[in-house]
Design a protein around this motif. Structure first.
Motif, PDB file in Angstrom:
ATOM      1  N   ARG A  46      -9.688  10.239  12.441  1.00 22.17           N
ATOM      2  CA  ARG A  46      -8.222  10.394  12.320  1.00 22.17           C
ATOM      3  C   ARG A  46      -7.652   9.178  11.600  1.00 22.17           C
ATOM      4  NH1 ARG A  46      -9.524  12.259  17.465  1.00 22.17           N
ATOM      5  NH2 ARG A  46      -8.961  14.427  17.862  1.00 22.17           N
ATOM      6  N   SER A  47      -7.913   9.081  10.343  1.00 18.28           N
ATOM      7  CA  SER A  47      -7.454   7.956   9.540  1.00 18.28           C
ATOM      8  C   SER A  47      -6.374   8.432   8.578  1.00 18.28           C
ATOM      9  CB  SER A  47      -8.621   7.340   8.753  1.00 18.28           C
ATOM     10  OG  SER A  47      -8.145   6.532   7.713  1.00 18.28           O
ATOM     11  N   ALA A  48      -5.190   7.815   8.665  1.00 17.89           N
ATOM     12  CA  ALA A  48      -4.113   8.189   7.753  1.00 17.89           C
ATOM     13  C   ALA A  48      -4.481   7.869   6.312  1.00 17.89           C
ATOM     14  CB  ALA A  48      -2.829   7.455   8.146  1.00 17.89           C
ATOM     15  N   ALA A  49      -5.153   6.724   6.098  1.00 19.07           N
ATOM     16  CA  ALA A  49      -5.525   6.348   4.734  1.00 19.07           C
ATOM     17  C   ALA A  49      -6.499   7.361   4.136  1.00 19.07           C
ATOM     18  CB  ALA A  49      -6.146   4.952   4.736  1.00 19.07           C
ATOM     19  N   LEU A  50      -7.474   7.796   4.927  1.00 22.08           N
ATOM     20  CA  LEU A  50      -8.430   8.786   4.435  1.00 22.08           C
ATOM     21  C   LEU A  50      -7.737  10.120   4.165  1.00 22.08           C
ATOM     22  CD1 LEU A  50     -11.391   9.373   3.785  1.00 22.08           C
ATOM     23  CD2 LEU A  50     -11.709  10.031   6.174  1.00 22.08           C
ATOM     24  N   LEU A  51      -6.810  10.499   5.034  1.00 21.50           N
ATOM     25  CA  LEU A  51      -6.057  11.738   4.837  1.00 21.50           C
ATOM     26  C   LEU A  51      -5.320  11.709   3.505  1.00 21.50           C
ATOM     27  CD1 LEU A  51      -4.692  14.408   5.755  1.00 21.50           C
ATOM     28  CD2 LEU A  51      -2.995  12.997   6.937  1.00 21.50           C
ATOM     29  N   TRP A  52      -4.659  10.586   3.193  1.00 26.85           N
ATOM     30  CA  TRP A  52      -3.918  10.510   1.947  1.00 26.85           C
ATOM     31  C   TRP A  52      -4.851  10.479   0.737  1.00 26.85           C
ATOM     32  CZ3 TRP A  52       0.663  12.114   1.251  1.00 26.85           C
ATOM     33  CH2 TRP A  52       1.596  12.067   2.291  1.00 26.85           C
ATOM     34  N   THR A  53      -6.040   9.921   0.897  1.00 26.81           N
ATOM     35  CA  THR A  53      -7.009   9.987  -0.194  1.00 26.81           C
ATOM     36  C   THR A  53      -7.348  11.436  -0.520  1.00 26.81           C
ATOM     37  OG1 THR A  53      -7.970   7.839   0.371  1.00 26.81           O
ATOM     38  CG2 THR A  53      -9.345   9.342  -0.916  1.00 26.81           C
ATOM     39  N   ILE A  54      -7.583  12.243   0.513  1.00 21.38           N
ATOM     40  CA  ILE A  54      -7.909  13.659   0.303  1.00 21.38           C
ATOM     41  C   ILE A  54      -6.708  14.391  -0.303  1.00 21.38           C
ATOM     42  CG2 ILE A  54      -8.580  15.806   1.430  1.00 21.38           C
ATOM     43  CD1 ILE A  54     -10.769  13.666   1.330  1.00 21.38           C
ATOM     44  N   ILE A  55      -5.506  14.146   0.219  1.00 20.77           N
ATOM     45  CA  ILE A  55      -4.318  14.841  -0.283  1.00 20.77           C
ATOM     46  C   ILE A  55      -4.063  14.487  -1.745  1.00 20.77           C
ATOM     47  CG2 ILE A  55      -1.806  14.970  -0.078  1.00 20.77           C
ATOM     48  CD1 ILE A  55      -2.145  14.770   2.944  1.00 20.77           C
ATOM     49  N   HIS A  56      -4.126  13.214  -2.078  1.00 17.82           N
ATOM     50  CA  HIS A  56      -3.873  12.810  -3.463  1.00 17.82           C
ATOM     51  C   HIS A  56      -4.941  13.347  -4.406  1.00 17.82           C
ATOM     52  CE1 HIS A  56      -1.280   9.194  -2.009  1.00 17.82           C
ATOM     53  NE2 HIS A  56      -0.634  10.342  -1.971  1.00 17.82           N
ATOM     54  N   THR A  57      -6.180  13.431  -3.943  1.00 18.81           N
ATOM     55  CA  THR A  57      -7.228  14.019  -4.774  1.00 18.81           C
ATOM     56  C   THR A  57      -6.955  15.497  -5.012  1.00 18.81           C
ATOM     57  OG1 THR A  57      -8.834  12.441  -3.887  1.00 18.81           O
ATOM     58  CG2 THR A  57      -9.715  14.378  -5.018  1.00 18.81           C
ATOM     59  N   CYS A  58      -6.546  16.206  -3.963  1.00 17.61           N
ATOM     60  CA  CYS A  58      -6.222  17.631  -4.122  1.00 17.61           C
ATOM     61  C   CYS A  58      -5.019  17.815  -5.046  1.00 17.61           C
ATOM     62  CB  CYS A  58      -5.942  18.254  -2.756  1.00 17.61           C
ATOM     63  SG  CYS A  58      -7.396  18.455  -1.710  1.00 17.61           S
ATOM     64  N   GLU A  59      -4.022  16.936  -4.940  1.00 17.82           N
ATOM     65  CA  GLU A  59      -2.871  17.034  -5.838  1.00 17.82           C
ATOM     66  C   GLU A  59      -3.296  16.814  -7.286  1.00 17.82           C
ATOM     67  OE1 GLU A  59       0.673  15.536  -2.802  1.00 17.82           O
ATOM     68  OE2 GLU A  59      -0.274  14.119  -4.158  1.00 17.82           O
ATOM     69  N   ASP A  60      -4.202  15.856  -7.498  1.00 15.89           N
ATOM     70  CA  ASP A  60      -4.720  15.616  -8.842  1.00 15.89           C
ATOM     71  C   ASP A  60      -5.492  16.837  -9.339  1.00 15.89           C
ATOM     72  OD1 ASP A  60      -4.963  13.848 -11.032  1.00 15.89           O
ATOM     73  OD2 ASP A  60      -7.018  13.403 -10.463  1.00 15.89           O
ATOM     74  N   MET A  61      -6.274  17.453  -8.465  1.00 16.54           N
ATOM     75  CA  MET A  61      -7.019  18.654  -8.838  1.00 16.54           C
ATOM     76  C   MET A  61      -6.073  19.801  -9.173  1.00 16.54           C
ATOM     77  SD  MET A  61     -10.028  18.422  -5.945  1.00 16.54           S
ATOM     78  CE  MET A  61     -10.898  19.908  -6.463  1.00 16.54           C
ATOM     79  N   ALA A  62      -4.930  19.874  -8.471  1.00 21.32           N
ATOM     80  CA  ALA A  62      -3.955  20.927  -8.772  1.00 21.32           C
ATOM     81  C   ALA A  62      -3.364  20.729 -10.162  1.00 21.32           C
ATOM     82  CB  ALA A  62      -2.853  20.944  -7.707  1.00 21.32           C
ATOM     83  N   VAL A  63      -3.101  19.474 -10.531  1.00 22.45           N
ATOM     84  CA  VAL A  63      -2.599  19.194 -11.879  1.00 22.45           C
ATOM     85  C   VAL A  63      -3.630  19.602 -12.931  1.00 22.45           C
ATOM     86  CG1 VAL A  63      -1.921  17.340 -13.460  1.00 22.45           C
ATOM     87  CG2 VAL A  63      -1.075  17.358 -11.110  1.00 22.45           C
TER      88      VAL A  63
END
Length: 699
Positions: A561-578
């Motif tokens: 349950r790491s907030a930093a790891l969660l944001w890494t995954i979210i930002h990667t998915c956002e980049d993949m969406a772009v």
């Protein structure tokens, strides 16, 4: 702008300067903010959350003084005057109400002080007045939700989206979001601010006339003058000194600089914004010495923490282990925090193999670090025939020491494997530099490339192979459908290594989490796609979807349950969406955004087009097969070719204009933008759009 603001500007302060119309000539904000939205600090009171860029009211009864937070730094107490600090401090998470921080306040950003304000500032600055040397010292307060105190951009975005949201009415952001700004959630506002600040940080990092370090920028001329000073020579001698017994020494810059400045004739300490600027200069000068290889013989120097004491640097005698050898020395990877947990990370590298073991070493599995930060490590492993036969996966001692002790769980996905148990969890155990009892699918060829990721707080390894877009036919073997290492494949298949296989796979250069925000990690993309295909909720046309929290749990286990790891995954998915690899849509009832993978069927293409139209998406997707143009470090004693220097100059001019700095930094070369596996291409600075047939555009 940086000169007008005391010679230092943080990316969050740069946002304020643009949004609230800072006039560098008058040295003040032209828009009058509402002080009721400021964070209030009272004499003797506890510190509220004060991210960089926050507006502050310093109150003493009915009197008050306004200011802006110019810098926020860790201020651990157990540090010697020569900068020595224990390894455990370097890269450790900021614990609320336990760790200390230093908040630098700039009281000049609202114009010249009145006579009464000057008197009040004098009261705050006197010994015991509360603003020691222009700084607030106190425990790290609890932040908003999952945001770490180290994440200054995230804290600033939450500050403006929450208690200071009324300040945004002074600028255009509410009109950008919607005509009725009251209907916009705090999460939407925070996301917009975060994106804007991250963009400004990238602009600052490449702006002519500026030198950027972490999220701070300095005028280049002022930074260069410090590099030639006697103070820096003393800093370099202290920081480049390993500990006895070939152990690593960790040096915190702020206490070291304070001690050196204290010895000067006109000591006033590291005061206010000027003190923070001096610390940034020291980091930049050390970075220049490191990248230009002007270090003392046999010394490995690298930055290990950007937040604590304005920077902690690590010095060790060569050689270094596998992880450090692959890692950019300007990567703040928190190695010290790892070492404090009785790991062997950072120990000297093992001796070079003897001539008798050369042939065996040539056929051994190969491990390459793709990404490392304080939460996550991503590797590429080319698996040898011997390890496939023996049920092993080599990760190296250094990598295994990043993970908690004990047995591990491996979740292996072999792309296109016909086995029904593919992707199932395997309980594996450590042995030296490998994990054992690995059950490999029958279809795995020797030399197979796996992408392997692990959260450093968990016990789960997630690994996947990647199918080639164009399978390779190998004489004497047959067709290979997956990315593989040519040399290991030929050795394992008993083929003549001179005939080649026309397989030109190369691993990405290691990416790093620079700054306190969490960047996208391209090396995670294959793992994210396979996790969605395997565990995602079924949607239209057999698509699969998950939000960021569930996807993080799927990849690394529900216990992480790491907030930093969660944001890494979210930002990667956002980049993949772009890039068009996924689609992104709002969750139900203002829940977290949902990311969707679509199969390549006609029905899925039609359903995806309809979904993107409803969500307002337009334009052709970009391709992750397109490798961005970039600078890359060269091995020692190598120099860039003349062509690489000319192409780099052309690229910088196209990106920034005729005033761009076109000289390659020492020890680096230029890698052209190109489609992966296709060789060098034109050095354009933009991604190349892909049409439906996969043909590249014109950039």
């Amino acid at each position: 702008m940086a000169v007008a603001r005391g010679g230092l500007i943080h990316a969050c302060s740069a946002f304020n300067s643009i949004y609230f119309d800072y006039d560098p000539r008058l040295r003040r904000y032209m828009r009058e903010p509402d002080p009721d939205c400021f964070a209030t600090v009272s004499v003797g009171g506890t510190l509220p959350v004060l991210p960089a860029g926050a507006f502050v009211r310093l109150t003493r009864g009915s009197r008050e003084l306004w200011g802006e937070v110019a810098a926020v730094l860790g201020a651990a107490a157990d540090v010697d005057e020569d900068g020595w600090t224990g390894a455990a401090r370097s890269g450790a998470p900021a614990e609320a109400d336990q760790d200390r921080q230093r908040v630098v306040i700039d009281t000049d950003v609202f114009g010249p002080l009145s006579a009464s304000e000057s008197i009040e500032r004098g009261r705050w600055l006197r010994p015991g007045g509360g603003l020691e040397n222009g700084q607030l010292l106190g425990p790290v307060p609890s932040s908003w939700g999952d945001i770490s105190a180290r994440d200054q951009i995230g804290s600033f975005a939450a500050y403006l989206a929450g208690p200071a949201r009324a300040l945004l009415d002074l600028g255009p952001l509410p009109r950008w979001l919607t005509s009725d700004s009251t209907g916009v959630s705090n999460a939407d506002v925070a996301r917009s601010i975060r994106t804007a600040v991250e963009c400004l940080a990238q602009i600052m990092a490449t702006a002519p006339g500026l030198r950027a370090w972490d999220l701070y920028a300095r005028p280049a001329a002022e930074a260069a003058s410090f590099s030639a000073s006697a103070t820096f020579q003393e800093v370099q001698r202290a920081v480049c000194r390993p500990a006895p017994g070939n152990r690593a020494r960790y040096s915190a810059l702020w206490p070291l600089l304070d001690a050196l400045v204290r010895e000067g004739e006109h000591y006033d300490g590291l005061t206010g914004v000027a003190g923070a600027a001096l610390a940034i200069d020291a980091n930049l000068a050390l970075a220049d010495v490191t990248t230009s290889r002007q270090l003392p013989d046999g010394i490995d120097l690298r930055v290990d923490d950007l937040w604590q004491h304005a920077g902690i640097w690590r010095a060790q005698r060569l050689p270094v282990d596998d992880v450090l050898r692959e890692l950019d020395p300007l990567t703040p990877a928190g190695i010290g925090f790892m070492e404090s947990r009785d790991s062997r990370v950072g120990d000297p590298a093992p001796p070079a193999p003897s001539a008798e073991s050369g042939e065996a070493e040539r056929g051994a599995s190969r491990v390459t670090v793709l990404h490392i930060d304080d939460e996550l490590i991503v590797l590429s492993v080319a698996v040898s025939k011997a390890d496939l036969t023996g049920g092993r996966l080599r990760l190296t001692h250094a990598v295994l020491d990043l993970l908690p002790p004990g047995d591990l769980i491996l979740q292996l996905h072999h792309d296109g494997s016909p086995h029904t148990d593919d992707g199932a969890e395997q309980h594996v155990r450590r042995h030296q530099d490998t994990i054992q009892v690995v059950s490999w699918p029958i279809a795995v060829p020797p030399g197979l490339h796996l992408t392997v990721a692990a959260a450093r707080a968990g016990r789960r390894l997630v690994a996947t192979s990647l199918r080639l877009a164009n399978p390779v036919d190998v004489a004497g073997f047959g067709t290979v459908n997956w990315e593989f290492d040519e040399a290991l494949f030929c050795l394992g298949a008993g083929l003549d290594t001179s005939q080649g296989t026309q397989q030109s796979w190369q691993p990405w250069a290691p990416s790093v989490a620079r700054g306190t925000w969490r960047p996208a990690v391209a090396a995670l993309e294959h793992l994210i796609v396979e996790a969605l295909k395997r565990d995602g909720d079924r949607g239209l046309a057999d698509s699969r979807q998950l939000d960021g929290r569930r996807l993080t749990a799927t990849l690394f286990g529900p216990d992480v349950r790491s907030a930093a790891l969660l944001w890494t995954i979210i930002h990667t998915c956002e980049d993949m969406a772009v890039l068009g690899l996924l689609t992104q849509s709002p969750g139900l009832s203002r829940g977290p955004d949902v990311f969707t993978w679509w199969p390549s069927t006609p029905e899925a293409k039609e359903a995806r087009a309809s979904a993107e139209w409803r969500d307002g998406g337009s334009g052709p997707p970009l391709s992750r097969r397109w490798i961005r143009p970039q600078r890359r470090r060269l091995p020692p004693e190598q120099r860039p070719s003349l062509k690489a220097q000319l192409d780099y100059a052309r690229w910088r001019v196209e990106v920034e204009g005729v005033d761009a700095d076109t000289e390659l930094p020492p020890g680096t070369t230029f890698v052209h933008g190109h489609l992966k596996g296709s060789g060098p291409g034109k050095p354009w600075h933009r991604h190349v759009p892909q049409d439906l047939e996969g043909n590249s555009g014109n950039g």
